[in-house]
Design a protein around this motif. Sequence first.
Motif, PDB file in Angstrom:
ATOM      1  N   GLY A 153       0.313   7.932  -2.058  1.00  0.00           N
ATOM      2  CA  GLY A 153       1.082   7.075  -2.955  1.00  0.00           C
ATOM      3  C   GLY A 153       1.478   7.796  -4.226  1.00  0.00           C
ATOM      4  O   GLY A 153       2.600   7.643  -4.729  1.00  0.00           O
ATOM      5  N   PHE A 154       0.559   8.610  -4.748  1.00  0.00           N
ATOM      6  CA  PHE A 154       0.857   9.352  -5.975  1.00  0.00           C
ATOM      7  C   PHE A 154       1.902  10.432  -5.728  1.00  0.00           C
ATOM      8  O   PHE A 154       2.722  10.722  -6.610  1.00  0.00           O
ATOM      9  CB  PHE A 154      -0.429   9.969  -6.522  1.00  0.00           C
ATOM     10  CG  PHE A 154      -0.280  10.572  -7.886  1.00  0.00           C
ATOM     11  CD1 PHE A 154      -0.084   9.765  -8.995  1.00  0.00           C
ATOM     12  CD2 PHE A 154      -0.346  11.951  -8.071  1.00  0.00           C
ATOM     13  CE1 PHE A 154       0.046  10.310 -10.267  1.00  0.00           C
ATOM     14  CE2 PHE A 154      -0.211  12.506  -9.329  1.00  0.00           C
ATOM     15  CZ  PHE A 154      -0.010  11.685 -10.435  1.00  0.00           C
ATOM     16  N   LEU A 157       5.095   8.771  -6.113  1.00  0.00           N
ATOM     17  CA  LEU A 157       5.366   8.523  -7.531  1.00  0.00           C
ATOM     18  C   LEU A 157       5.884   9.791  -8.207  1.00  0.00           C
ATOM     19  O   LEU A 157       6.887   9.754  -8.922  1.00  0.00           O
ATOM     20  CB  LEU A 157       4.093   8.027  -8.228  1.00  0.00           C
ATOM     21  CG  LEU A 157       4.183   7.723  -9.726  1.00  0.00           C
ATOM     22  CD1 LEU A 157       3.189   6.628 -10.083  1.00  0.00           C
ATOM     23  CD2 LEU A 157       3.896   8.958 -10.585  1.00  0.00           C
ATOM     24  N   LEU A 174       4.255   2.305  -7.276  1.00  0.00           N
ATOM     25  CA  LEU A 174       3.051   2.982  -6.791  1.00  0.00           C
ATOM     26  C   LEU A 174       2.290   2.089  -5.823  1.00  0.00           C
ATOM     27  O   LEU A 174       1.858   2.540  -4.747  1.00  0.00           O
ATOM     28  CB  LEU A 174       2.160   3.364  -7.983  1.00  0.00           C
ATOM     29  CG  LEU A 174       0.819   4.015  -7.658  1.00  0.00           C
ATOM     30  CD1 LEU A 174       0.994   5.279  -6.836  1.00  0.00           C
ATOM     31  CD2 LEU A 174       0.047   4.312  -8.944  1.00  0.00           C
ATOM     32  N   GLU A 175       2.119   0.827  -6.171  1.00  0.00           N
ATOM     33  CA  GLU A 175       1.399  -0.079  -5.268  1.00  0.00           C
ATOM     34  C   GLU A 175       2.170  -0.276  -3.969  1.00  0.00           C
ATOM     35  O   GLU A 175       1.580  -0.336  -2.882  1.00  0.00           O
ATOM     36  CB  GLU A 175       1.142  -1.430  -5.938  1.00  0.00           C
ATOM     37  CG  GLU A 175       0.409  -2.397  -5.018  1.00  0.00           C
ATOM     38  CD  GLU A 175      -0.301  -3.513  -5.745  1.00  0.00           C
ATOM     39  OE1 GLU A 175      -1.089  -4.221  -5.093  1.00  0.00           O
ATOM     40  OE2 GLU A 175      -0.088  -3.674  -6.967  1.00  0.00           O
ATOM     41  N   CYS A 186      -3.887  -2.024  -4.078  1.00  0.00           N
ATOM     42  CA  CYS A 186      -4.556  -1.102  -4.996  1.00  0.00           C
ATOM     43  C   CYS A 186      -5.994  -1.551  -5.233  1.00  0.00           C
ATOM     44  O   CYS A 186      -6.318  -2.736  -5.125  1.00  0.00           O
ATOM     45  CB  CYS A 186      -3.803  -1.038  -6.318  1.00  0.00           C
ATOM     46  SG  CYS A 186      -2.219  -0.144  -6.202  1.00  0.00           S
ATOM     47  N   VAL A 218      -1.687   7.962 -15.570  1.00  0.00           N
ATOM     48  CA  VAL A 218      -1.698   7.065 -14.421  1.00  0.00           C
ATOM     49  C   VAL A 218      -3.120   7.003 -13.861  1.00  0.00           C
ATOM     50  O   VAL A 218      -3.708   8.029 -13.519  1.00  0.00           O
ATOM     51  CB  VAL A 218      -0.726   7.540 -13.314  1.00  0.00           C
ATOM     52  CG1 VAL A 218      -0.713   6.540 -12.156  1.00  0.00           C
ATOM     53  CG2 VAL A 218       0.676   7.743 -13.874  1.00  0.00           C
ATOM     54  N   TRP A 220      -5.218   4.968 -10.877  1.00  0.00           N
ATOM     55  CA  TRP A 220      -4.902   4.161  -9.698  1.00  0.00           C
ATOM     56  C   TRP A 220      -5.920   4.403  -8.591  1.00  0.00           C
ATOM     57  O   TRP A 220      -6.756   5.300  -8.681  1.00  0.00           O
ATOM     58  CB  TRP A 220      -3.493   4.505  -9.204  1.00  0.00           C
ATOM     59  CG  TRP A 220      -3.422   5.742  -8.347  1.00  0.00           C
ATOM     60  CD1 TRP A 220      -3.255   5.806  -6.995  1.00  0.00           C
ATOM     61  CD2 TRP A 220      -3.530   7.118  -8.777  1.00  0.00           C
ATOM     62  NE1 TRP A 220      -3.244   7.112  -6.556  1.00  0.00           N
ATOM     63  CE2 TRP A 220      -3.420   7.927  -7.634  1.00  0.00           C
ATOM     64  CE3 TRP A 220      -3.715   7.727 -10.016  1.00  0.00           C
ATOM     65  CZ2 TRP A 220      -3.488   9.325  -7.695  1.00  0.00           C
ATOM     66  CZ3 TRP A 220      -3.794   9.115 -10.081  1.00  0.00           C
ATOM     67  CH2 TRP A 220      -3.670   9.895  -8.929  1.00  0.00           C
TER      68      TRP A 220
END
Length: 362
Positions: A153-154, A157, A174-175, A186, A218, A220
């Motif tokens: 996911g990152f 981003l 991101l979610e 998340c 960030v 997460w």
Amino acid sequence: MDRFAERRQKLRQSLAKEQLDGLLVTNFTNVSYLTGFTGDDSYLLVFRDGQIVLSDARYTTQLEEECPGLDLLIRTPGIDMLTAIEQSAAKAKVRRMAVEADSMTVGLRERIGAKLERVELRSSSGLVETLRQVKDKDEVEALRVAIRCAEKGFEVLRASIRGDQTERQVAHDLEHAIRGFGAKGCSFPPIVAVGARAALPHARPTEQRIDSAGFVLVDWGADCGYKSDLTRVLVTSKIPPKLERIYGVVLNAQLKAIAAIKPGVTCEEVDAVARGVIVKAGFGKQFGHGLGHGIGLDIHEGPRLTTGNRLKLQPGMVVTVEPGIYLPGWGGVRIEDDVLVTRTGHEVLTNVPKNFDEIVLT
């Protein structure tokens, strides 16, 4: 014996040491840990030679699928949970029963005590949570899955972030990406904090634009049943003054703390390694939280890497290592990775670039 039965057996050993006949598990996460049941609104009574799940008809099929072989008490309309507890305790011949003081109100405990007049109730804390601190192979693998999902996911981003986006838009993107890679969501609402707002360790995303400052923090994680937790800083434009120096201090503190992780070292000793680096650099007062915490079914579990915690690390524990420096009006830097304690030392489970030249976006 399956892993859930092994966990319940370890719990029974703890109950025997405390001279208890049983434990009423009311923390839904603890129920999941001990049975594999992923629903809620259900309790578990563990006693010396068995266990019984107290639930209702909404979960009958789910319980049969997820917990085959476990005794069930499925409440019918008109039978409340207190009556189910009374019936189960009587059937199991429980005379001294512990309740999870950390997961129930005073009122509920009093009602249970009034209902179970012939049972001696004792308040307990941490009986199951202590077991959860040390992960088995299946749990470590589940955490690896959650970490990989968060990392993917990152990556999305990093490749897609734009200056005209807001903190809130980036958090939503991101979610969305994390869910697209298979996560339930998340681990917690993502923190996306630009510039001066990064001085807030638990900042909530706002409408502030990414290009309103030169860097963004960030924080997460991905919830895949087990939860991961990571933090990175990204440089989005011209490198702000002081950032490279402060970032270097935090990274040095983190790397030295990670290097200190091994069985037998206490939680406070690991915290002290990172804290010493930051204090020596003159930012001791700007590092106001513990170094890290355990992760698992909950995003915050034991053990806690913090001053005063003399608990010794054991193989199977998984902790975050997340030192930070926070300067109100300027911003903050935090770097966080998830680390497994192994028999011979440690393994960093996360693999997201963090050298300064790697966090600068082109």
